[in-house]
Design a protein around this motif. Structure first.
Motif, short mmCIF file in Angstrom:
data_model
loop_
_atom_site.label_atom_id
_atom_site.label_comp_id
_atom_site.label_asym_id
_atom_site.label_seq_id
_atom_site.Cartn_x
_atom_site.Cartn_y
_atom_site.Cartn_z
N THR A 41 1.04 -11.92 -11.07
CA THR A 41 1.58 -10.53 -11.12
C THR A 41 0.42 -9.78 -12.04
O THR A 41 0.83 -8.59 -12.22
CB THR A 41 3.01 -10.63 -11.92
OG1 THR A 41 2.93 -11.21 -13.07
CG2 THR A 41 3.91 -11.33 -10.97
N ARG A 42 -0.78 -9.96 -12.40
CA ARG A 42 -1.43 -9.78 -13.36
C ARG A 42 -1.71 -7.97 -12.25
O ARG A 42 -2.12 -7.09 -12.95
CB ARG A 42 -2.58 -10.20 -13.49
CG ARG A 42 -3.21 -10.25 -13.12
CD ARG A 42 -4.87 -11.55 -13.21
NE ARG A 42 -5.49 -11.96 -12.56
CZ ARG A 42 -6.23 -11.95 -11.55
NH1 ARG A 42 -6.55 -10.89 -11.13
NH2 ARG A 42 -6.80 -12.94 -10.71
N THR A 43 -1.75 -7.96 -11.27
CA THR A 43 -2.53 -6.58 -10.51
C THR A 43 -2.01 -5.96 -10.11
O THR A 43 -1.50 -5.10 -9.72
CB THR A 43 -3.10 -6.86 -8.89
OG1 THR A 43 -2.58 -8.24 -8.76
CG2 THR A 43 -4.62 -8.21 -9.46
N SER A 44 -0.40 -6.12 -10.14
CA SER A 44 0.73 -5.83 -9.91
C SER A 44 0.77 -3.85 -10.22
O SER A 44 0.74 -3.94 -11.23
CB SER A 44 2.10 -6.27 -10.58
OG SER A 44 2.95 -5.12 -9.74
N PRO A 45 0.51 -2.57 -9.89
CA PRO A 45 0.93 -1.67 -10.00
C PRO A 45 2.18 -1.10 -11.16
O PRO A 45 2.16 -0.14 -11.46
CB PRO A 45 1.12 -0.85 -8.86
CG PRO A 45 1.81 -1.51 -8.20
CD PRO A 45 1.00 -2.76 -8.30
N TRP A 46 3.17 -2.22 -10.96
CA TRP A 46 4.16 -2.02 -11.89
C TRP A 46 4.67 -3.88 -12.71
O TRP A 46 4.60 -4.70 -12.35
CB TRP A 46 5.86 -2.19 -11.37
CG TRP A 46 5.90 -0.80 -10.25
CD1 TRP A 46 5.94 0.47 -9.74
CD2 TRP A 46 5.24 -1.18 -8.71
NE1 TRP A 46 5.76 1.53 -8.79
CE2 TRP A 46 5.08 0.77 -8.03
CE3 TRP A 46 5.21 -2.27 -7.84
CZ2 TRP A 46 4.63 0.32 -6.87
CZ3 TRP A 46 5.06 -1.66 -6.65
CH2 TRP A 46 4.44 -0.82 -6.34
N PRO A 47 5.56 -3.11 -14.18
CA PRO A 47 5.88 -5.25 -14.70
C PRO A 47 6.63 -5.28 -13.57
O PRO A 47 7.56 -4.76 -12.55
CB PRO A 47 6.52 -3.77 -16.24
CG PRO A 47 6.19 -2.41 -15.54
CD PRO A 47 5.67 -2.06 -14.37
N ARG A 48 6.67 -6.07 -14.39
CA ARG A 48 7.67 -7.73 -13.56
C ARG A 48 9.29 -6.80 -13.56
O ARG A 48 9.87 -7.29 -12.40
CB ARG A 48 7.60 -9.28 -14.35
CG ARG A 48 6.33 -9.50 -13.65
CD ARG A 48 6.36 -11.13 -13.87
NE ARG A 48 7.10 -11.27 -14.62
CZ ARG A 48 7.00 -12.32 -15.94
NH1 ARG A 48 5.25 -12.52 -15.71
NH2 ARG A 48 6.95 -12.89 -16.86
N GLY A 69 -1.66 -2.80 -4.39
CA GLY A 69 -0.37 -1.38 -3.98
C GLY A 69 0.26 -1.93 -3.63
O GLY A 69 0.87 -0.82 -3.58
N GLY A 70 0.49 -2.92 -4.29
CA GLY A 70 2.69 -3.59 -3.97
C GLY A 70 2.44 -4.57 -3.83
O GLY A 70 1.88 -5.25 -3.68
N VAL A 93 3.30 1.85 -3.19
CA VAL A 93 2.51 3.37 -3.64
C VAL A 93 2.28 4.02 -3.11
O VAL A 93 1.76 3.89 -2.18
CB VAL A 93 1.36 2.71 -4.64
CG1 VAL A 93 0.65 3.55 -5.16
CG2 VAL A 93 1.42 1.38 -5.76
N PRO A 94 3.54 4.74 -3.34
CA PRO A 94 2.78 6.52 -2.30
C PRO A 94 2.11 7.25 -2.30
O PRO A 94 1.06 7.25 -3.24
CB PRO A 94 4.59 7.07 -2.44
CG PRO A 94 4.67 6.46 -4.32
CD PRO A 94 4.40 5.14 -4.08
#
Length: 191
Positions: A41-48, A69-70, A93-94
Motif C-alpha cells: 500500500t506504500r504507493t497508494s494516493p490515500w491512507p489505508r 493512480g488508485g 484519482v480524478p
C-alpha cells in the motif's frame, strides 16, 4: 528421579516448548503480514483507512492492484438476475478538469457516449474501436476520488447493478487488503 517424574517433566517441557513455538510463529506471521501490507500500500494516493472496496468482493477469482493512480479490483459481479459477470471496479484519482480518471474523455462522441445520471454518476459507453472492446461503465465522483465500475464485451449488465456496486462499499480490513493485493508468488525481501 523416578521414571514417571521424568516422563512428566519431559511432557511439560514439550507442551511449553510447543506453545512457545506456536506463539513465536504467530507473531512472525503477523509481523510479516504487516510488512507486506505496508509494502503493498506504500504507493497508494490515500491512507489505508480512506480506501474503499465493494461489498462481497473477496471471493474466488478476485484480484486487486494498488498504485499511485488508485485501486483497481477485477472480480465477478453478481447481477440481479443471478449471473456472475467479470467487471473492473476502480477507486481512482480524478483529473482536475473533468473529475474523471486519466484516459477517460467524453469529448470524443464517436468513441464514447456519456450520459449524466445526476447524483448517481456518469454512464459512459465506449463503442468498439480498432484497439478496444465495447464497454459500459459508471463513474461517480467521491470527493478527491472517483469510483468507477466497467464491464467489457457483449455481457450486458443493468446500470442499476453497476450503480449498486459503486454504492455498496466499505473500508477494507487489513486481511481483506492482503487477500486482494498479495497475489500468488508475491515475495518481499523478508518473505
Amino acid at each position: 528421579m523416578s521414571h514417571r517424574r521424568l516422563v512428566l517433566v519431559a511432557l511439560v517441557l514439550i507442551v511449553v516448548g510447543g506453545l512457545g513455538y506456536a506463539g513465536l510463529r504467530t507473531a512472525y506471521h503477523h509481523a510479516k503480514d504487516q510488512r507486506d501490507l505496508a509494502d503493498l500500500t506504500r504507493t497508494s494516493p490515500w491512507p489505508r483507512e480512506q480506501l474503499l472496496v465493494p461489498d462481497g468482493v473477496t471471493r474466488p477469482g478476485t484480484v486487486g492492484w494498488l498504485e499511485r493512480g488508485g485501486l483497481d479490483i477485477a472480480y465477478p459481479l453478481r447481477t440481479a438476475d443471478g449471473r456472475a459477470v467479470p467487471v473492473l471496479w476502480r477507486l481512482r484519482v480524478p483529473q482536475p478538469a473533468t473529475g474523471l480518471p486519466d484516459g477517460v474523455d467524453c469529448d470524443t462522441p464517436r468513441l464514447r457516449t456519456c450520459t449524466d445520471l445526476g447524483g448517481r454518476g456518469t454512464l459512459i459507453v465506449t463503442h468498439q474501436t480498432d484497439n478496444s472492446d465495447p464497454s459500459t461503465a459508471v463513474y461517480r465522483t467521491d470527493g478527491g476520488r472517483v469510483r468507477a465500475i466497467e464491464v467489457q464485451g457483449p455481457d450486458p449488465v443493468e446500470v442499476d447493478d453497476l450503480i449498486a456496486a459503486l454504492t455498496r462499499v466499505h473500508p477494507p480490513s487489513d486481511v481483506e487488503l492482503l487477500d486482494l493485493l498479495r497475489h500468488d508468488g508475491y515475495q518481499t525481501d523478508w518473505s
